[in-house]
Design a protein around this motif. Structure first.
Motif: not given
Length: 1916
Positions: A1524-1543
């Motif tokens: 097993r390869t050693q641990q590394a920094a993870p890749s970026a989160p695969s997606a970012i979403r916004f919901s329930e928008l208010t002011t």
């Protein structure tokens, strides 16, 4: 019974028998296991008639106690038992067997019991038949089945069938014999109980009404006959008056009626095995039912049958069934009656008078029986019919009336009658047997059968002695009796004794001993005192034949000696002796060898022989089958040792020479081929070969160097002599060096001119250099020429250093400077001048000496600005001017920093920097300095100087060159005047230069040969700083083309920036290619690397030769090569049709065979020997042999010739038979019994008789399997690394010559026995066992095979260990004859032959394929093409090096499994969980033992398997190794979403990283406004622990503000981040079908979700855009909307997209912004004002009011400004960490909390001098609905409510900006800021549309929600 025996014993130790006093035993011992000894005991005891055998415990023999004497030899053990004294007992291990005792009263064989006449057994059971017989030992038994022989005679008295089946049924009997004779047992019938199945298919049967229906039971095979039950429609049918079931299970229905119709079936049960079967139904139809019922006369349906019965049977039954119908008065059925003639029946009548049963039938019951059927017409009348009669004969089994005595003795030449009389019904037949063989009375005149059955024998002879049997048999049975006839009164007489014989070692010898006597003498053979063979003893290789002769097979040298035959019977003893001489076989041990000699020289052919010393040998030499006359050819001489010498050889001596050795000790022959070469031939074509290059050994000559200007030196030289260059001159290296650096210039060679010229430019001015020149070749540089010192020319100097002013007065000042750094020559002086600023007419100039470094300028005008210039001078002129401005009387100061930095014209390598100059320090700016911070924020905090601009004091912009493409930069400036350098300006915004193509090519490009069609290219990947663009877009492009210019240039792109190798496939074989590599990115490609060349490997030719022809010939072969166009094929099969094809080959392999193939047959010749000779049937006077045609017929077989003779006679006495060519067997008759015959078989073609095949056979019926050979031995000197020489001694051949031997091997310690060879010649006793492993332990064993079968395996040999590879046995040395082979460098022709005609399958299935398991060598080459590696690499180990790299190591396959040189390895690796999707292979074209697998996924289990390959192909893969390869920094989160928008809030969610690269410990969410809110940019960091939840509710955001969200995941370190911008709504789409024209723009439509009307929301969106973001402010708050996108082209609007999901435009307002709250506040304020007015009115009349009013006015005027006394800025604390956006402090709560400001803080908002950040203190309230990390806060000790109405109103700048006018040009004050914040950058977050693929939406909020200002409530 017992009798007192007396014994005389001799005792001895293990070494042999020693005499002892007769009857005297050793002293007694105290323990039971005290001693052992060899013992020979003479037994003397009284004969006893009741004694049969005396058996000694532990011995292998018996002796007949009736004889009264015998000898027992064996191992005895002395036992001492309490109370009984010592006693000797024969131990279980036997040294000698019993000899046959001299017979006196031998017991002839007899049967104790006779078998049952019949027996029934179940199928599958085991059957054991025993032959219970007794008589004198040994008894031998043989079994017969239906008269056919099942077994040979053996000591086994039982015959067993393990699993019976139906085929085993029949009559069995045994034959027992001993030396007295043989007996035939009464036969027993064996029946096998079984039951088959009924026939399939439904049967149909019809019957007329009133007739009888006879339904036969369906047939079923069964024994015994089954019990049958009839059924109709499921009901059992019992017999009745109308229903009869006969003895054979036939169903009879009398007088059928309509109801009798139906379906009938039977159920059969076998009462022996219990099987139960049901038949298919029989459909019965009754016809004519409706007709008149006419009467039917009685009819016998089932008549009685003749029945035979044996006397003693318990009962017999006969039956008769009749049918009739009578109408109308009376109803009844016919009644049948059985009777004997006119008499009533003697037995019982049953079953409605249908059956007659006679109990215990006797002879009086025999006779004829009649059946009569009667139909009663009335009570007094009847009608009837008499049926047929049946006979009842009674049989009685035979019984002897008179039997012979058990022992009959008669004199010779007399007549004897052996009585045998029997009776029975019918009378029995009589048959006589002698020794179990029938006596054919019609052929033997001396034998006559008398009428009563007795046998009369006339003229008795000794051979009449034996067992006679009388058989009496009839239909009821069989009986037998026997007697032993002894022709007595004749003592033993040896009629034909043994003769002195001489045989060859390994042959068979027969010593004759034919005897007469009555009783038949017992034969014993001895050699000295050793018993070799007798009736009870048989040593290996010694066989006693039936005739009494002794067969020794095979003979050994040790068998030499005298042999004695003893013939013994009751009348005496006779003996005869003979001597046997065994000669060693004559063998050729040093055969002639193939050799080639030069014409005219001498050839010697050796023929060394080993033979018996008493045998004379004779050498005969033949050439090509013709004898060589040594005496008639002077050139030929024959030595006494058999060596043939041929002098003055010539071409006529070429041929095959055969040495034949003839002697009485055997013949042998060996052949060799002699070739005569013509001597020196024509030289081949010349071959030019260069030795490897070296480096030059001498420098260039006459080197001259001179400076041509201030920066250039010119070199001239003469090239070195070519003989000292040692290679190809690649050029010259010209070098100019000074103490700190050297400049080297490469000059290409000029082969036309004798003088070479080179230049070195760019040198320093007026500097000394040491110059030299060298010549270089490809391997390296030669020596340098002697160095010469050269100085460059002078030039103008550089600027003076550190120009400064001091002692500044109104009319004078002092100017100071330093010498120029770059003097560029000898300074001659300085020039100083000054003038009023911009007034050149006031210039004053002075020239100063070179030692002057200061000057006082006088005569200045006060408060006047002057420009002062200073320059140095050399002989070349004035250098660069240094100038500065200064005001007289005003001292200069340090300048201020520039301001307002702006960046424009961003390009890959430069930008334009605009700025506003800072304070000049009362003097001119002499230089502008630009510093830069390179890389991402936080990557580097160092500022480096990147550019300077001098003597441009009025500049307001400058170009900054020399930047790196695609690199982040932040700039700041400094300005320099005569005093010094200013502080740095504020940093500019961070920019990224544009991308550019790579500047450099990949380095270290190498090219290696990979295979016949591929090359392996390697290079060094570009460093990251050389990418000049996005790393994801960086790749490499490979360009390759043939070096000869043919073909096209091919390109291949590799989209992997870290790839360092590539295999170029699909190339031409044996072709040179030129290859280059370049790097590219999204902008373009960089330069190509240098050209590297490589050649693919040789391969097989791609086509076959043309115009192939063939002609059968007998000439000698000639070699073929690449220039050959003909070849002669030697060593072909004779008279074989060949399919010939010719192909070209290289050292790699064969090309394509020519087509079509040619058919040609070779000439015929005499045939080879027939093969496969066997003797399946051997009798005493005849043998039958079979054979197969010759393996090499060499023509058409015309006949076979069979020759046989006694092996002891010469060939002239042989019998010759000629058979037709189709014969495959032959029977030889009239042979002598117990004799050895030699058979020779030869075949004939039209060329004559061929070679004969010989085989020996012994005419005896006592053939048996051979005895196992002796324990194999292996001489140590014959042990090699991969082979051993195995030798053994043959065992007895069982009177059937051995045909071949089988050798097995076993690898120690735990290997199984495996077959090595099953075709070892029968006439050999040694065999080379090859294909062994080096340094491995083995055991061996051997078995022999003859015509009867296989022997047991010999005892296993002693274990031995083969030598190590390369090891030599002790005493051996290097063998002479080392052969060095060279192969041509060009191609050759190769002819492969295939036996057989086309399509007959004799040849291999394809051309150009190797035989599996073998190597093949090409003609004329020293290279063998072998198999692929047969074993995988060993000890494969995988170690994790980094998160993306695994280190794999292994060991090569074992040397014996490599099958050639290992050329490389293939490393297969894949993710353990996704084998089929991720498997990759890395090819290593070097025989290394390790590799690094890079670019792997972090923290992922991989399986790695390694396979080796050689020129033949890939070997097997090793078992997968896991790591097993050693641990590394993870890749970026695969997606970012916004919901329930208010002011003021938003729900942020994200997807986990696609590549976690380890165990996720959590996430970090960072959000900030894209632009500062009131001058303050607040950055909030939230840590989410764990891998879930994947969302967070962010509250208390500022309205109308765009926020940027960044999320990154963490394992042991944080990975890259994904960014999303939340303003309001972002709509994404992808392009559809453009239609007939290109898309010109897009339109976004929206509609409320509860309505159906679409309206244009956004129009004129550019065609390149695929997403658009807009604010929620343009939508109606609280309403949900649907959106869709429409594409537009020149033809109009396209089809709208599908509506998006509904989005709500919500806006959450705090309660203090609601209308009802404002009304309440207004009412409270109004009440307060009214109260205040009322108080003022009440108190306004008094004096005190007037005074107080004045004070209040004064207070108002004095205290209100007090609110503006803030002269200091807010305390700011910059806690923003600029290292990659990683914040060292945890965030404050997102919403503003209770903040405390002093009164001075209010002024801070009005001054609004921008600060980097503000430090606020707030309570640690909840950040969001998601967990935050344990962050550091500054906790407010007195927290207040987070969002009060006071905060709301006081935070609005409109309430306090009116108190004091803001300064001009300064933005509105920031309301608040946060820890870990920094000033915003509006350029970081553009609100324009983008094509970004990041998910998210823009969310803009209105201003508001600011932190309160402490103390402001007092003002309110």
């Amino acid at each position: 019974r017992s009798w007192p025996p007396t014994a005389a014993a001799s005792f001895g130790g293990e070494g042999g028998l020693g005499p002892a006093p007769r009857g005297k035993a050793p002293a007694p011992f105290q323990s039971e296991e005290e001693t052992e000894a060899l013992v020979s005991v003479d037994l003397n005891f009284p004969a006893h008639p009741g004694c049969r055998h005396l058996a000694w415990r532990g011995s292998a023999g018996r002796t007949d106690c009736r004889s009264g004497a015998g000898r027992v030899a064996g191992r005895a053990r002395l036992f001492s038992e309490p109370g009984r004294g010592p006693r000797w007992v024969l131990a279980p291990r036997v040294e000698h067997r019993f000899p046959q005792a001299r017979p006196r009263n031998d017991v002839s064989p007899y049967f104790k019991t006779e078998p049952a006449r019949s027996q029934v057994h179940l199928e599958g059971n085991r059957l054991v038949l025993t032959c219970m017989a007794e008589g004198s030992w040994p008894l031998e038994f043989k079994w017969l089945h239906n008269g056919r022989e099942l077994t040979k005679f053996s000591l086994e008295y039982r015959y067993m069938i393990t699993s019976l089946d139906r085929t085993h049924a029949g009559f069995y009997r045994c034959i027992v014999r001993n030396r007295m004779g043989a007996l035939l047992q009464r036969q027993t019938e064996v029946q096998v109980a079984y039951m088959g199945s009924f026939e399939d298919g439904e049967a149909r049967q019809s019957v007329s009404h009133g007739e009888a229906a006879v339904i036969r039971a369906p047939h079923i095979a069964s024994f015994p006959q089954p019990q049958v039950t009839w059924f109709r429609d499921g009901r059992k049918i019992p017999p009745s008056s109308r229903i009869a079931i006969t003895l054979d299970n036939t169903l009879v229905i009398l007088s059928t009626v309509a109801p009798d119709a139906g379906r009938y079936y039977v159920q059969a049960v076998n009462d022996k095995n219990g099987d139960n079967k049901t038949s298919q139904p029989i459909a019965l139809t009754v016809e004519n039912v409706g007709g008149p019922a006419d009467p039917i006369a009685p009819t016998i349906i089932i008549p009685p049958r003749n029945t035979s019965v044996v006397a003693g049977t318990s009962e017999v039954t006969m039956e008769c069934v009749a049918n009739a119908r009578w109408v109308p008065a009376a109803r009844g059925l016919a009644r049948a009656t059985l009777g004997k003639g006119e008499k009533p029946p003697p037995g019982l009548i049953s079953d409605y008078n249908r059956r007659l049963t006679i109990l215990n039938p006797a002879l009086s019951d025999s006779g004829y029986y009649e059946c009569e059927a009667v139909l009663p017409l009335s009570p007094r009348s009847a009608a009837g019919i008499s049926g047929p009669t049946s006979g009842l004969p009674l049989a009685e089994p035979p019984q002897f009336v008179k039997e012979p005595e058990k022992h009959v003795t008669a004199e010779m030449e007399t007549v004897v009658v052996i009585p045998c009389q029997a009776r029975g019904v019918p009378p029995p037949a009589m048959a006589w047997y002698k020794d179990a063989a029938p006596i054919h009375l019609e052929k033997l005149s001396r034998f006559r059968l008398q009428p009563d059955g007795s046998l009369q024998i006339s003229g008795l002879v000794p051979d009449d002695t034996g067992m006679f049997q009388c058989f009496a048999h009839n239909d009821a049975g069989e009986v037998q009796t026997s007697t032993y006839l002894a022709v007595t009164s004749i003592a033993p007489n040896i009629t034909r004794g043994p003769q002195d014989s001489t045989v060859i070692d390994g042959m068979s010898a027969i010593l004759t001993c034919e005897t007469s006597g009555a009783p038949r003498p017992a034969i014993t053979w001895q050699k000295g005192e050793r018993i070799l063979a007798s009736g009870s003893v048989q040593l290996p290789r010694f066989t006693l034949l039936e005739s009494g002769s002794l067969l020794i097979s095979p003979t050994h040298i040790a068998d030499v000696g005298s042999y004695t035959c003893l013939a013994t019977n009751s009348r005496g003893v006779d003996e005869a002796s003979a001597d046997l001489v065994v000669w060693a076989r004559t063998r050729i041990t040093a055969p002639p060898q193939d050799q080639s000699v030069i014409k005219g020289t001498k050839a010697s052919l050796s023929c060394g022989v080993t033979h018996d010393p008493s045998v004379t040998i004779r050498h005969i030499w033949e050439k090509d089958g013709a004898p060589i006359s040594v005496d008639s050819v002077p050139r030929v001489r024959l030595d006494g040792d058999g060596t043939l010498h041929i002098s003055q050889t010539w071409s006529g001596d070429i041929g095959t020479y055969t040495c034949k050795v003839v002697s009485v000790g055997g013949n042998d022959s060996r052949s060799a081929h002699l070739r005569v070469r013509a001597g020196l031939g024509v030289y081949s074509m010349k071959v030019t070969e260069w030795t490897l290059q070296g480096v030059p050994t001498v420098p260039p000559g006459n080197v001259q160097a001179e400076a041509t200007n201030s920066t250039t030196v010119r070199f001239t030289w003469n090239p070195p002599s070519p003989q000292f260059i040692n290679g190809i001159n690649q050029g010259y290296k010209v070098r100019a060096a000074w103490p700190h650096e050297a400049t080297v210039v490469t000059v290409r060679p000029n082969f036309q001119d004798s003088i070479h010229v080179g230049y070195v430019v760019g040198l320093k001015k007026f500097a000394e250099y040491f110059t030299s020149v060298l010549c270089f070749t490809t391997p390296g540089d030669g020596p340098r020429s002697p160095p010469q010192l050269v100085r460059t020319h002078e030039d103008v100097p550089g600027p003076v250093g550190h120009l400064s002013f001091s002692d500044i007065l109104d009319t004078s000042l002092k100017v100071s400077w330093q010498e120029p750094v770059e003097k560029n020559g000898i300074l001659t002086g300085y020039r100083i001048s000054w003038e009023e600023y911009n007034r050149t007419n006031t210039r004053v100039t002075h020239y100063l000496p070179n030692v002057t470094l200061e000057y006082r300028v006088t005569g200045l005008t006060a408060l006047t600005t002057y420009t002062i210039e200073v320059a140095a001078m050399t002989s070349k002129g004035q250098g660069q001017v240094s100038s500065s401005t200064i005001s007289s009387g005003v001292p200069p100061e340090l300048p201020g920093a520039p301001t307002n930095l702006g960046i424009s014209n961003i390009s890959p390598r430069s930008v334009t920097l605009q700025f506003r100059p800072g304070y000049d320090g009362k003097t001119s700016i002499s230089r502008w300095q630009v510093e830069a911070q390179v890389g991402q924020v936080g990557e580097s905090e160092e500022w480096v100087l990147v550019h300077q601009l001098a003597n441009e004091p009025d500049s307001r912009s400058m170009e900054v060159p020399g930047l790196n493409p695609y690199t982040y930069y932040s700039f700041r400036m400094r300005q320099v005047n005569i005093v010094g350098t200013s502080p740095p300006s504020l940093p500019s915004r961070r920019i990224q230069t544009l991308q550019a193509p790579p500047d450099v090519a990949p380095a270290n490009v190498t090219l290696r040969t990979a295979s016949e069609t591929s090359l392996w290219l390697r290079w060094m990947p570009l460093p990251e700083q050389e990418y000049n663009g996005s790393p994801e877009s960086v790749g490499y492009r490979v360009r390759y083309a043939r070096s000869d210019g043919r073909g096209r240039t091919a390109l291949h792109a590799i989209h992997d920036r870290v790839e360092r190798e590539f295999t170029i496939e699909d190339l031409e074989e044996w072709t040179e290619y030129q290859v280059q590599v370049q790097a590219f990115n999204a902008i373009g490609a960089g330069p190509w690397s240098r050209v590297v060349a490589g050649r693919t490997r040789e391969s097989v030719p791609s086509s076959g030769p043309a115009n192939v022809s063939a002609l059968a010939t007998t000439s000698t072969p000639v070699p073929g090569g690449n220039a050959s166009r003909s070849a002669q094929l030697a060593g072909l099969g004779k008279y074989v049709l060949y399919e010939i094809r010719v192909l070209a080959f290289t050292r790699i392999g064969d090309g394509v065979p020519s087509h079509p193939p040619i058919l040609e047959r070779t000439l015929d010749d005499v045939p080879g020997p027939p093969v496969g000779i066997l003797f399946p049937e051997v009798r005493t006077t005849s043998v039958r042999l079979i054979w197969q045609p010759p393996a090499a017929p060499n023509g058409i077989i015309l006949a076979y010739q069979i020759t046989h003779r006694l092996n002891t006679t010469n060939a002239n006495t042989a019998t010759v038979e000629v058979l037709n060519p189709s014969a495959r067997q032959y029977t030889a008759l009239g042979l002598r019994p117990e004799s050895t015959y030699l058979f020779r078989i030869t075949a004939q073609t039209r060329k004559g008789w061929g070679e004969a095949a010989e085989a020996l056979v012994v005419t005896t019926e006592k053939r048996d399997r051979p005895q196992p050979p002796s324990k194999p031995a292996v001489p140590q000197e014959e042990v090699k690394a991969r082979s051993v020489l195995l030798s053994w001694e043959p065992g007895s051949d069982g009177l059937s010559p051995v045909r071949y031997y089988t050798v097995q091997t076993r690898e120690l310690p735990a290997g199984e026995w495996s077959l090595h060879s099953a075709s070892v010649s029968h006439n050999t006793t040694s065999f080379v066992v090859d294909r062994l492993k080096p340094f491995t332990s083995y055991k061996f064993r051997v078995k022999a095979t003859n015509d009867i079968g296989d022997s047991a395996y010999s005892e296993a040999s002693e274990s031995l260990t083969t030598l190590q590879a390369g090891q030599c046995p002790q005493g051996c040395g290097l063998h002479p004859g080392l052969r060095v082979a060279q192969r041509r460098s060009h191609l050759g022709l190769h002819a492969r032959r295939t036996m057989g005609t086309p399509g007959d399958g004799a040849g291999p299935p394809g051309w150009g394929r190797d035989t599996p398991g073998a190597c093949r060598s090409h003609h004329g080459a020293a290279l063998s093409l072998c198999l692929v590696p047969t074993a995988a690499p060993q000890n494969v180990a995988v170690q994790a090096a980094t998160a993306t790299q695994l280190d794999v190591t292994w060991e090569p396959p074992p040397p014996e499994a490599q099958n050639g040189d290992i050329q490389g390895y293939k490393i297969y690796f894949w993710e353990a969980q996704r084998a089929n999707e991720t498997e990759r292979v890395k090819t290593l074209f070097l025989p290394e033992s390790g590799v690094k697998l890079k670019n792997l996924t972090g923290y992922t289990a991989y399986l790695v398997s390694v396979a080796a390959f050689n020129a033949a192909g890939d070997g097997p893969r090793s078992p997968p190794a896991k790591a097993r390869t050693q641990q590394a920094a993870p890749s970026a989160p695969s997606a970012i979403r916004f919901s329930e928008l208010t002011t003021t809030s938003v729900n942020v969610s994200w997807e986990p990283p696609l590549l976690p690269n380890g165990i996720l410990e959590g996430y970090r969410l960072v959000y900030e406004p894209c632009m500062p809110v009131d001058g303050v940019s607040k950055i909030v960091t939230v840590d989410v622990k764990g891998s879930s939840p994947l969302w967070m509710k962010v509250k208390d955001l500022a309205e109308g503000v765009t926020y940027r969200f960044r999320i990154r995941a963490k394992t042991f370190a944080y990975g890259p981040e994904i960014e999303g911008i939340c303003v309001s709504i972002t709509i994404h789409w992808s392009s559809g079908d453009p239609g007939k024209g290109p898309i010109t723009r897009y339109v976004i439509e929206a509609r409320p979700s509860d309505e159906g009307l679409w309206d244009i929301l956004i129009k004129d969106i550019p065609k390149e855009v695929t997403s658009y973001t807009f604010s929620l402010d343009i939508l109606k708050q609280g309403v949900s909307y649907d959106f869709r996108v429409i594409a537009v082209n020149d033809y109009g609007y396209g089809t709208p997209s599908a509506p998006s999901p509904a989005v709500s435009a919500q806006k959450a307002n705090p309660f203090y912004e609601e209308w009802w709250f404002l009304v309440v506040i207004a009412l409270v304020g109004l009440i307060f004002i009214l109260l205040l007015v009322f108080v003022l009115i009440i108190r306004g009349q008094s004096k005190k009011y007037a005074k107080n009013h004045g004070e209040m006015v004064s207070l108002d005027e004095g205290s209100f400004p007090a609110l503006e006394l803030n002269s200091r800025r807010l305390s700011v604390k910059n806690s923003f960490c600029r290292k990659n956006g990683i914040y060292t402090r945890s965030p404050p709560r997102p919403s503003p909390g209770s903040l405390h400001y002093s009164d001075e803080d209010v002024t801070k908002y009005n001054d609004l001098i921008p600060a980097e950040s503000s430090s606020l203190t707030e309570k640690p309230s909840e950040i969001s609905d998601s967990q935050g990390s344990d962050s550091e806060y500054e906790v407010d000790p007195n927290p207040q409510k987070a969002h009060s109405f006071v905060n709301h109103y006081i935070s609005d700048p409109t309430y306090y900006n009116s108190w004091r006018r803001q300064q001009k040009g300064i933005s509105r004050a920031q309301a608040y800021s946060y820890t870990e914040s920094d000033s915003g950058d509006p350029d970081h977050c553009p609100l324009s549309n983008s094509n970004s693929t990041q998910q998210g939406s823009l969310f803009r909020l209105a201003p508001g929600s600011r932190a309160p200002i402490a103390g402001f409530s007092s003002f309110v």
